[in-house]
Each structure stands twice: as structure tokens, then as C-alpha cells.
Design an enzyme around this catalytic site. Structure first.
Site, PDB file in Angstrom:
ATOM      1  N   ASP A  11      35.535  42.559  52.266  1.00 38.40           N
ATOM      2  CA  ASP A  11      36.000  42.967  53.586  1.00 38.40           C
ATOM      3  C   ASP A  11      36.819  41.793  54.135  1.00 38.40           C
ATOM      4  O   ASP A  11      36.699  40.654  53.655  1.00 38.40           O
ATOM      5  CB  ASP A  11      34.834  43.339  54.515  1.00 38.40           C
ATOM      6  CG  ASP A  11      35.330  44.150  55.719  1.00 38.40           C
ATOM      7  OD1 ASP A  11      36.567  44.223  55.933  1.00 38.40           O
ATOM      8  OD2 ASP A  11      34.499  44.712  56.458  1.00 38.40           O
TER       9      ASP A  11
HETATM   10  C1  BGC Z   1      36.925  46.257  58.525  1.00 37.66           C
HETATM   11  C2  BGC Z   1      37.325  47.054  57.301  1.00 37.66           C
HETATM   12  C3  BGC Z   1      38.826  47.151  57.213  1.00 37.66           C
HETATM   13  C4  BGC Z   1      39.415  45.755  57.220  1.00 37.66           C
HETATM   14  C5  BGC Z   1      40.932  45.752  57.174  1.00 37.66           C
HETATM   15  C6  BGC Z   1      37.639  44.923  58.584  1.00 37.66           C
HETATM   16  O1  BGC Z   1      37.378  44.240  59.784  1.00 37.66           O
HETATM   17  O2  BGC Z   1      35.517  46.054  58.529  1.00 37.66           O
HETATM   18  O3  BGC Z   1      36.752  48.342  57.348  1.00 37.66           O
HETATM   19  O4  BGC Z   1      39.217  47.862  56.076  1.00 37.66           O
HETATM   20  O5  BGC Z   1      39.019  45.082  58.409  1.00 37.66           O
HETATM   21  O6  BGC Z   1      41.465  46.234  58.359  1.00 37.66           O
END
Ligand code: BGC
Length: 851
Positions: free
Chosen positions: A275
Site C-alpha cells: 500500500d
Molecule cells: C490506499 C489504497 C490506495 C493507495 C493509492 C492508499 O492510501 O489505502 O487503497 O490504492 O492509497 O491511492
């Protein structure tokens, strides 16, 4: 307007009517994939797979250590570097899950916005999820995206979870079925997925650091289960490891769950991407199977990884394994020279607007109908509610996309109802926060260097500017850019005190109609590194303006790089709020409108301050005076229909005082059109609850706040309906509940081998679709196991008077528990009730089996 009055009753059958079919059943043998009744995923044939692997191996052999280490880290917010020496293009990823935002975070790069994941799950229709996936692949291709950062298959553990709207259900089986087809749909379009967030990322409080303490049994039976089923049934090309820790180890370094379970036991052969900013270390991460650290360019991989190999802290073979996974993904998506993509024949084009509308109406859950719906022809309708005019179609955070158009309930009903039969009143406005400047604003972004020279101009379709990495207006570079001036005019639609605000961190100057209202620095208020993206705008000015008279508005921002974001980002917002009217006056106006109409339709909603990524909810109440509004309108008009516009459960304390309650979730860009379809009876609402709705005080599992950094999942396997039933509590609306516009009689249930056959009759007067749900309940109570659980379901259509048969396969897994002492699945023999019905609380036919 076609259709009968809705009716909750059912004439022929009642709970517990037992169809004698005592006998031996044989649950479906085989793996999780076969259990779901899914045909094998659309995988290329083996020889093509082998040929692709050979190209991957050859490409890997031609890369030196530095290139390999570079490939494992983002070059910017959304992409990996291209490696021309092996014919590899840059691999681009994008959120997910209701649309494909693309690499630009702005309204001038629009995307189709489908209904929220809770809505998709409420269709209980894996086929529809698959079609959604196919559309999203089409959107991804249009935007040059190779991997969609979706689906989110964490569970609805607590109704307070801030990203509840972004996940499917409280039930792992339903989540797995919907998620499997979603992934298969996206990948059938040649685009990869990252099933997320692996694992137990079920709340937002302290999300970067929380240590979730989860028993192995709860992990296996609940939180890992959707991932397992999707890996088996859809062979996803990627997975995203979560921010949180599980039992003491952060998920990007969880070797046991990633290497041993996901890859080892389940045979996952895709990439594991962190993530965003979740990769915290170099050696432990790569040795635990984390392939890609996102975003970049500053990461724990890249140079640091190459150095770790040179120092002898990591074997080069470990890096090779990760690179192999990345090259395989690139090959599958068609960006590695010489390798045949996984999909060579793309599905035919999909009409995004039509699909968004279809999913929306199929997802709406009619939880109560005392005959008010569908609207009788010729009824005069008073439409009430702020969200009826300014529709809330999606949840906040990384799931945000910018649709090219939004059909509000007011737009939808205006188009559908005869002229002169619709009135509108605001009633109550729950939006206490300011929203990006939009209606009435004409803005552009002027970019200047440190000497004040204009170096470029960008479009600004609304007050939100977000430029990431190389996404900048023509001629502008991060090195030269010093100041952005968001400037233009604002023509108010109402006279009064307009509030203006600023979202973002750094130095700002706000000038309206020649007066400077703010000239200072906005500083961080929390340690969330995404605060500049997620925090609410701060009010900074109030100006008395006159409707129809334009004024000049300028917000100047001196650039500051948000801390902890490993790349240059320009993000800030000019926000605005209309003049606030006296709340009692607004309610009185709505009551007048309701009195003058035959039916009152009140749209109540949550706001972005209530449901968003980045924080959890504090309660389940509707914000502002909306409860008062509903009660006042219901007292004035007995035909009051309430439409609940929220992504996740809210309390509806007036629910027994109104004629109908329709949940329309975050319905996506075509929500208002779909709402008109359903209210007028052109279509019946098709949804069933994917999650129990009840009050916060009654909800058995609510805790989302860690104590000393730890959040114990002490309820074990008892979440959602499993917990409500264990506690013997009655929710407002049970799991699986939802009414259509016809009636159904359940005739019989029988089990042969692993096949459950249910006969139902459409006993109403119009064609309809029923979701036949099959639950399994051990006949002997066992406090270690839930009272009953969902074991299968199928949708069926029938004309009035028609009797149809539907078959549901009982998965072997439905009879298994995870035995911690044996560290293995154990089949629990014995006698089970097989119950079929309309919801977990409305079971109509039952039979007993011995296994
Ligand atoms: C979120 C993810 C997301 C990523 C990119 C993160 O903060 O938890 O679900 O895909 O950001 O935007």
C-alpha cells in the site's frame, strides 16, 4: 408507470416449513474455486503461459542488479520505470475500485463512476460484478493504466469503519463471490488487479501502525477467506499488502501470510505491491515477499536494495524472484516486448453510463414498503433534501474519481415525471463542511516561478488542484514552479453570506472582490502523511454576495512539499459553502411542500466528513437536522418515502413512521436516473443487504480504536450477522433483506449430493427477480460456531404465476472450520439444517442433511 404496490408478506410459506428430505448429502469436494461454482478463470492456455515465462526468464537474464532494483520501486506516484534495454514499457497503476482515476487527480480527466462497492455487493449478482470489471478494464485502457488498484475485499467488521463503503460485505462468502467475478472481469479486459488490502485492514484509526490481534481461526474463516477464494477462482495478477500489522508483524513484512499462505498454500503467482508508503524496510520487506514498493522515487527499494545485495544482506536470487513477478505482470498486460499478453481478444465495448445506471437500480435495497412504491401514476411529488439536488455519489479518499456528469435525484425525477408534478425543497443541509468551489466558479491556474514570471497556465474545472509527479501544466516543471494562483470569478446562485475556505498545507493568500481575507500558513494538525489530501477545508472568509453578480476570486499558494510523500505533489483546494439558512425555516418549507404533494420523497445522506478513507466514524447518526426533517415531513404526509444516500449503515430512528425506506448507497454518476427508474416502477429495486443494519448501541462489534497501538479482534469469528445471532439481538434490517415489487412463495428445498434445489413461485403480479439465499445451520448448537451462515445464493427471474427452480452448490468449505491445534481445515460431520429464504431472518423452507 407499471407495477403493483409493494408487499412484504408472503402467502404460501413460513419460516421453518420443513420439506422432508432427510438424507445424506455430499458437499462439493475439491478446492475453493470449484466450491464457489465458478468456472475456471479466463486463463491463457498452458503453452502460451510457458512461452510467456520463457520471455520473462530471458528478460530477467539481461538485467543488471541496478536495473532490477530500480524496477521494484515506483518512479513516481503511479508507475514503474521503463527498461528499454529489455523492451519493457512503464507499468502504470491507478485506483480503483468504482472507476479508474488515471494518473491525474483532477476533474479534467473524467472517469465513469460506478456505484460504491457496498452497492455492487448488494446486487448479489456476481455476473454484474464481472460486467463492472470489464467496463473498468476498458476505462483503464483508455487511460493507459495496466493495473487497477482494486478490489477492496476487507470485511465490514465494525459499522464505524471509515472505508466500509469501499468494501463489499460482512460476509466472507458474499465478498469472495463478488470479488472473484470483479477480478475476472477486469482481467478479461487485459488489465491487472491488486486485491487489497492483505489483510485485516478493516478500520482507519491509526491505520499506518495499528497492530490487529486476530486469531488464526478468525483469519482463515473470515479475513483471509475472500482472498483465498479470489486467488483460486480468478488468479489475480496482483495483491496489495496493507499498512497495518497482524499479530505483531507489519503486513509488508509478513513472510508467513505472504510467502507461506498466499504464495505457498494457495499458489498465488502475481505481484505483491505495498500500500502507498507501507514499505518500511529494505531487507525484511524483500525477504517477506514484497515485490514492489510504492510510490517513489524515494523508497526503501531501488538503490537501497541494490546496496543490500552488494553488502551481502540479501541474496540476488531473492530480488530475481520479485523481478520475475513484475515481468510476468508486465507480460500479461502486454508491455513486455516478445511476450504475448494474457488477453489477445478484448471484450466488446461497454456503455459505461448505461451500466452505471443498471448496477445502481439493481443495488438499491427497499427495506420497507407500506404500499407507497412504486409511485402511483400522476402523483404530485415533493422532493426534499440537500443531497437530492447536490448528489453524493461516491465515498472520499483514494476511491475518488471525477465523473464527466452526475445525475442527481432532482435531475432524474425531473426527466421522468410529467411536467408540473415535481417540487423541490432543501429541507435540511447536512453539509457543514466546505466543498471544492464548483457551481458558479470560472477558474484557471496560473503558475509562476520565484521571480513572479508566468511559466504556464492550467485548467481548473473546479477549486481542487492536485498535480502529482510529472503531471503539470504544459511548460511547467517542479524545479521552476514556486507559486500557483487559482483565479477567476464566482457568480452566486443565492444572496447572503458565502463562506470560502482552504484545504492544503503551506502559505496561502485568499482575496475575494478585492479584499484579502487570509494571508498566512496552514500547518499540519495530525501526523497522517496524507493530511494535505484528506483533511477537511478550513473556513477562512465570509463575504456578503448578491445572487447573479460575479466577483473576482483568487487563492495564491506558495508551494511546500507535504512531508512523508516521496514525490513532488501540488495539492490544495479553494472550497466554498452557500449561505446557511435558518434550519427551522428550511424544515417548515419542506413540510409545506410535502403537504401540497401526494408523495414526499426525502433524500437523507452522509457527508464526506462522515464517510471517507483516513478516519473512522464516531457514530451512525445522520448528520445535521435530517432526522428532524424526516419526522416533520412524515407527520405532514403519510406517503413519505425516505431515500438513504450513504455508503454504509446509518441509524434510521423514524423508520417505522414512514411509508417506505429505500437505501441507494453511493449510487455512482447515474444514481438519480436509476432512482427515478425505481421510484416510478419502470424497474424494481434489486438489492439485498450485504451487511446487517442496526443501531450502534445494539451492534455487537464496533471497536475501531486501538489501545496502546493494539486492536484485539476479541470477538473471534463472530462479526456481522454471526455476532447479532450469537447475542440474540434483532437488528433494524437483517442481512440479506430487501423487497422488490412482486411477491415470492417458497415451495420446496431439496438436497442431492452437494446441490441444493429450491423451488419458488412469483406469486405477485409483475415479473421480478429474487435472490434465493441458502444458509447452513448445525442442528446441535455449538457455541464455537455461528448459529447459521450463508452457504450459497442464486438470482432467479420469473413472470407472475411462474414457478422456477434454482440450484445452489454447497461448498465443502461451508462445512469446515479452521482447527488451530491441527493448523488445518477440519470437516465438521453431523446434521445440518439447509434453510432457504429471502434473508437470514426470513427463511421459508428447510430440510435436514447428515454429512
Ligand atoms: C490506499 C489504497 C490506495 C493507495 C493509492 C492508499 O492510501 O489505502 O487503497 O490504492 O492509497 O491511492
Amino acid at each position: 408507470m407499471a407495477g403493483t404496490q409493494g408487499n412484504q408478506g408472503n402467502s404460501g410459506s413460513h419460516h421453518g416449513s420443513s420439506q422432508a428430505n432427510q438424507g445424506n448429502a455430499q458437499p462439493n469436494q475439491g478446492n475453493a474455486q470449484a466450491h464457489q461454482g465458478n468456472p475456471p478463470a479466463d486463463e491463457p492456455t498452458r503453452p502460451a503461459d510457458q512461452a510467456r515465462e520463457a520471455v520473462v526468464e530471458a528478460a530477467l537474464g539481461r538485467l543488471d542488479l541496478d536495473a532490477k532494483a530500480r524496477l521494484l520501486a515506483g518512479q513516481d506516484m503511479w508507475s514503474l520505470p521503463a527498461l528499454p534495454e529489455i523492451g519493457l514499457e512503464s507499468l502504470v497503476m491507478s485506483d480503483g475500485p468504482i472507476g479508474v482515476r488515471g494518473v491525474r487527480w483532477t476533474a479534467d480527466d473524467p472517469s465513469v463512476a460506478l456505484p460504491s462497492p457496498t452497492a455492487l455487493a448488494a446486487t448479489w449478482d456476481p455476473g454484474l460484478a464481472r460486467r463492472a470489471g470489464v467496463l473498468l478494464a476498458q476505462e483503464a485502457r483508455r487511460k493507459g493504466v495496466h493495473v487497477l488498484l482494486a478490489p477492496t475485499v476487507n470485511l465490514h467488521r465494525s459499522p464505524l469503519g471509515g472505508r466500509h463503503f469501499e468494501a463489499y460485505s460482512e460476509d466472507p462468502y458474499l465478498t469472495g463471490r463478488i470479488g472473484t467475478e470483479y477480478v475476472r472481469g477486469v482481467q478479461a479486459g487485459g488489465v491487472g488487479t491488486t486485491v487489497k488490502h492483505f489483510v485485516a485492514n478493516d478500520a482507519e484509526t491509526e491505520r499506518f501502525t495499528v497492530n490487529n490481534l486476530v486469531s488464526e481461526r478468525a483469519l482463515r474463516e473470515l479475513y483471509l477467506a475472500p482472498f483465498e477464494v479470489i486467488v483460486a477462482g480468478a488468479r489475480p495478477w496482483g495483491i496489495m499488502t496493507a499498512y497495518n500489522s497482524v499479530n505483531g508483524t507489519t503486513m509488508t513484512e509478513h513472510r508467513r501470510l505472504v510467502d507461506e499462505v498466499l504464495r505457498g498454500e494457495w499458489g498465488f503467482d502475481g505481484i505483491n505491491v505495498s500500500d502507498w508508503t507501507a514499505a518500511r524496510s529494505t531487507v525484511p520487506a524483500i525477504e517477506s515477499g514484497l515485490d514492489i514498493a510504492m510510490p517513489g522515487p524515494q523508497t526503501v527499494y531501488g538503490d537501497a536494495l541494490a546496496q543490500a545485495v552488494r553488502d551481502g544482506r540479501v541474496e540476488e536470487a531473492t530480488i530475481d524472484a520479485a523481478v520475475r513477478n513484475v515481468l510476468r505482470l508486465a507480460a500479461r498486460t502486454g508491455i513486455l516486448e516478445g511476450a504475448e499478453p494474457a488477453v489477445t481478444e478484448l471484450p466488446g465495448p461497454v456503455d459505461g453510463e448505461a451500466l452505471a445506471r443498471e448496477i445502481a437500480r439493481r443495488s438499491f435495497v427497499l427495506v420497507r414498503n407500506e404500499g407507497a412504491l412504486p409511485l402511483p401514476e400522476g402523483h404530485r411529488v415533493a422532493l426534499i433534501g440537500a443531497a437530492a439536488r447536490d448528489a453524493r455519489v461516491l465515498g472520499g479518499g483514494s476511491a475518488t474519481v471525477f465523473p464527466a456528469r452526475i445525475v442527481s435525484p432532482l435531475d432524474g425525477l425531473t426527466a421522468a415525471l410529467p411536467e408540473g408534478t415535481l417540487t423541490y425543497a432543501v429541507g435540511a443541509d447536512p453539509n457543514q463542511e466546505l466543498t471544492p468551489a464548483d457551481q458558479g466558479f470560472e477558474l484557471r491556474a496560473v503558475c509562476r516561478d520565484a521571480d513572479g514570471n508566468v511559466i504556464g497556465t492550467g485548467s481548473a474545472p473546479n477549486g481542487h488542484i492536485q498535480w502529482m509527479g510529472s503531471d503539470l501544466p504544459d511548460g511547467v516543471t517542479h524545479a521552476a514552479l514556486h507559486t500557483v494562483e487559482l483565479t477567476g470569478t464566482f457568480t452566486p446562485r443565492e444572496s447572503g453570506a458565502h463562506t470560502f475556505g482552504i484545504k492544503g498545507l503551506g502559505a496561502f493568500t485568499l482575496t475575494i472582490d478585492g479584499t484579502t481575507y487570509f494571508d498566512d500558513v496552514q500547518r499540519p494538525e495530525s501526523d497522517d502523511r496524507f493530511e494535505s489530501f484528506l483533511r477537511a477545508p478550513t473556513p477562512r472568509a465570509q463575504a456578503e454576495l448578491i445572487a447573479g453578480e460575479p466577483v473576482d476570486v483568487t487563492l495564491t499558494y506558495v508551494l511546500a512539499l507535504p512531508e512523508g510523500i516521496p514525490m513532488p505533489v501540488v495539492t490544495f483546494t479553494l472550497a466554498h459553502r452557500e449561505p446557511q439558512r435558518d434550519p427551522d425555516e428550511l424544515i417548515a418549507e419542506a413540510v409545506e411542500a410535502a403537504r401540497a404533494a401526494d408523495t414526499a420523497v426525502v433524500v437523507v445522506a452522509t457527508t464526506e466528513l462522515v464517510e471517507s478513507e483516513g478516519f473512522d466514524r464516531k457514530d451512525l447518526r445522520l448528520p445535521g437536522r435530517q432526522d428532524d426533517l424526516v419526522r416533520a415531513v412524515a407527520a405532514a404526509n403519510p406517503n413519505t418515502v425516505v431515500v438513504v444516500n450513504s455508503g454504509s449503515p446509518v441509524e434510521l430512528p423514524w423508520r417505522d413512521e414512514v411509508a417506505a425506506v429505500l437505501l441507494d448507497w453511493f449510487p455512482g454518476q447515474e444514481g438519480g436516473a436509476a432512482l427515478a427508474d425505481v421510484l416510478t416502477g419502470a424497474y424494481e429495486p434489486g438489492g439485498r443487504l450485504p451487511t446487517t443494519w442496526g443501531s450502534l448501541t445494539d451492534a455487537p462489534v464496533t471497536q475501531v480504536t486501538p489501545v496502546d497501538g493494539e486492536l484485539p479482534y476479541s470477538e473471534g469469528v463472530f462479526i456481522g450477522y454471526r455476532a447479532w445471532q450469537k447475542e440474540g439481538r434483532t437488528p433494524s434490517y437483517a442481512f440479506g433483506h430487501g423487497l422488490g415489487y412482486t411477491d415470492w412463495t417458497y415451495e420446496s428445498v431439496k438436497v442431492e449430493g452437494s446441490t441444493v434445489t429450491v423451488r419458488v413461485t412469483n406469486s405477485g403480479t409483475r415479473t421480478g427477480r429474487e435472490v434465493v439465499q441458502v444458509y447452513l445451520a448445525p442442528t446441535e448448537t455449538d457455541s464455537e460456531r455461528p448459529v447459521r451462515w450463508l452457504a450459497g445464493f442464486a438470482g432467479v427471474e420469473a413472470a407472475p404465476g411462474e414457478t422456477v427452480e434454482v440450484s445452489v452448490e454447497l461448498p465443502r468449505r461451508a462445512f469446515e472450520i479452521w482447527e488451530e491445534t491441527a493448523d488445518a481445515w477440519a470437516f465438521v460431520k453431523g446434521s445440518y439444517e439447509v434453510e432457504a429464504g429471502r434473508s437470514i431472518a426470513d427463511l421459508r423452507v428447510t430440510t435436514t442433511i447428515d454429512v
